[in-house]
Design a protein around this motif. Structure first.
Motif, mmCIF file in Angstrom:
data_model
loop_
_atom_site.group_PDB
_atom_site.id
_atom_site.type_symbol
_atom_site.label_atom_id
_atom_site.label_comp_id
_atom_site.label_asym_id
_atom_site.label_seq_id
_atom_site.Cartn_x
_atom_site.Cartn_y
_atom_site.Cartn_z
ATOM 1 N N LEU A 1 0.205 3.633 -2.929
ATOM 2 C CA LEU A 1 -1.168 4.046 -3.219
ATOM 3 C C LEU A 1 -1.416 5.454 -2.700
ATOM 4 C CD1 LEU A 1 -3.101 0.789 -2.179
ATOM 5 C CD2 LEU A 1 -2.331 1.455 -4.473
ATOM 6 N N ARG B 1 -7.076 -4.922 -7.988
ATOM 7 C CA ARG B 1 -7.619 -3.581 -8.231
ATOM 8 C C ARG B 1 -8.926 -3.688 -9.016
ATOM 9 N NH1 ARG B 1 -6.326 1.646 -7.948
ATOM 10 N NH2 ARG B 1 -4.266 1.153 -7.138
ATOM 11 N N ALA C 1 0.809 -1.223 0.000
ATOM 12 C CA ALA C 1 0.000 0.000 0.000
ATOM 13 C C ALA C 1 0.838 1.267 0.000
ATOM 14 C CB ALA C 1 -0.941 0.008 1.212
ATOM 15 N N ARG D 1 -3.207 -8.815 -4.062
ATOM 16 C CA ARG D 1 -3.576 -7.411 -4.249
ATOM 17 C C ARG D 1 -4.333 -7.324 -5.556
ATOM 18 N NH1 ARG D 1 0.303 -1.965 -4.504
ATOM 19 N NH2 ARG D 1 -0.025 -1.938 -6.740
ATOM 20 N N THR E 1 -8.621 -0.805 -4.243
ATOM 21 C CA THR E 1 -7.737 -1.954 -4.058
ATOM 22 C C THR E 1 -8.227 -2.839 -2.924
ATOM 23 O OG1 THR E 1 -5.787 -0.752 -4.839
ATOM 24 C CG2 THR E 1 -5.377 -2.649 -3.418
ATOM 25 N N ASP F 1 -11.667 3.039 -0.844
ATOM 26 C CA ASP F 1 -10.614 2.990 -1.860
ATOM 27 C C ASP F 1 -9.604 1.878 -1.584
ATOM 28 O OD1 ASP F 1 -11.544 5.314 -3.326
ATOM 29 O OD2 ASP F 1 -10.879 6.474 -1.592
ATOM 30 N N LEU F 2 -9.495 1.476 -0.336
ATOM 31 C CA LEU F 2 -8.633 0.356 0.045
ATOM 32 C C LEU F 2 -9.345 -0.456 1.108
ATOM 33 C CD1 LEU F 2 -5.910 -1.214 0.258
ATOM 34 C CD2 LEU F 2 -5.205 0.474 1.981
#
Length: 212
Positions: free
Chosen positions: A39, A208, A36, A206, A139, A108-109
């Motif tokens: 990001l 997206r 991360a 991970r 993500t 967003d994460l």
């Protein structure tokens, strides 16, 4: 003789945090920092946040973080950590029994580090809910142990460890909507309580979500 009833997940984790003192180092998980760190900040959901190290690290980098745990004691410690780190204004703490309740909203994460438990946990359902909570362009980061440490000759309980492709299959994410950015097994040094040095393997996913 009456059999002693098994602890619920909430009872187990609350007792572990309440009776055992501080459990974790206070530092973020290394694989979160690795995955991360590149990001741009936005909104983040930290599932199974424990004493808040990952959430505080994200907040210190500009993220607005919702930390979730099953234990009241863990959440109290997490909130204190955020206050001491000066990021309490960017953190929110919610208690959920994952598999039964889940935070509202999209993020967003979504960070899911080591959602593995010696007491029942509907891991597949939680990870699918985690994926559903990822905003467009966001993500999903999952890290889980791939097995016991090399020095663990007598495991303390029976456990079924995930495989890289097994978790992807269980998530059942449409390839048109998701891109796999990391799919890797990482080996790191792991030392036993008695000081025996060995290693432990972790799996990293991970993914997206597309912007559309």
């Amino acid at each position: 003789m009456t059999e002693t009833p098994a602890l619920t997940a909430a009872e187990f984790w609350e007792a572990r945090y309440r009776d055992g003192g501080r459990l974790w180092s206070g530092r973020p998980n290394a694989l979160l920092a690795r995955e991360a760190g590149d990001l741009g900040p936005g909104s983040a959901l930290d599932l199974g946040c424990g004493e808040g190290a990952d959430a505080v690290w994200l907040a210190s980098r500009g993220w607005r973080v919702t930390g979730v745990d099953i234990s009241h004691t863990a959440l109290e410690r997490a909130a204190l950590h955020a206050t001491e780190a000066g990021v309490s204004d960017r953190t929110v703490w919610e208690r959920h029994v994952l598999g039964e309740t889940f935070p509202e909203g999209s993020f967003d994460l979504v960070n899911a580090q080591y959602l593995q438990s010696p007491v029942p946990l509907d891991q597949q359902r939680v990870l699918r809910q985690a994926a559903a909570a990822v905003a467009a362009g966001g993500t999903l980061l999952i890290v889980m142990h791939a097995g016991w440490p090399s020095w663990q000759t007598e495991p303390p309980f029976e456990a079924e460890f995930p495989t890289l492709h097994g978790v992807l299959d269980e998530l059942a994410l449409p390839q048109t909507d998701w891109t796999v950015e990391t799919l890797e097994t990482v080996r790191s040094v792991n030392v036993s309580p008695e000081g025996v040095e060995g290693f432990r393997d972790d799996h990293v996913w991970r993914l997206r979500r597309s912007d559309a």
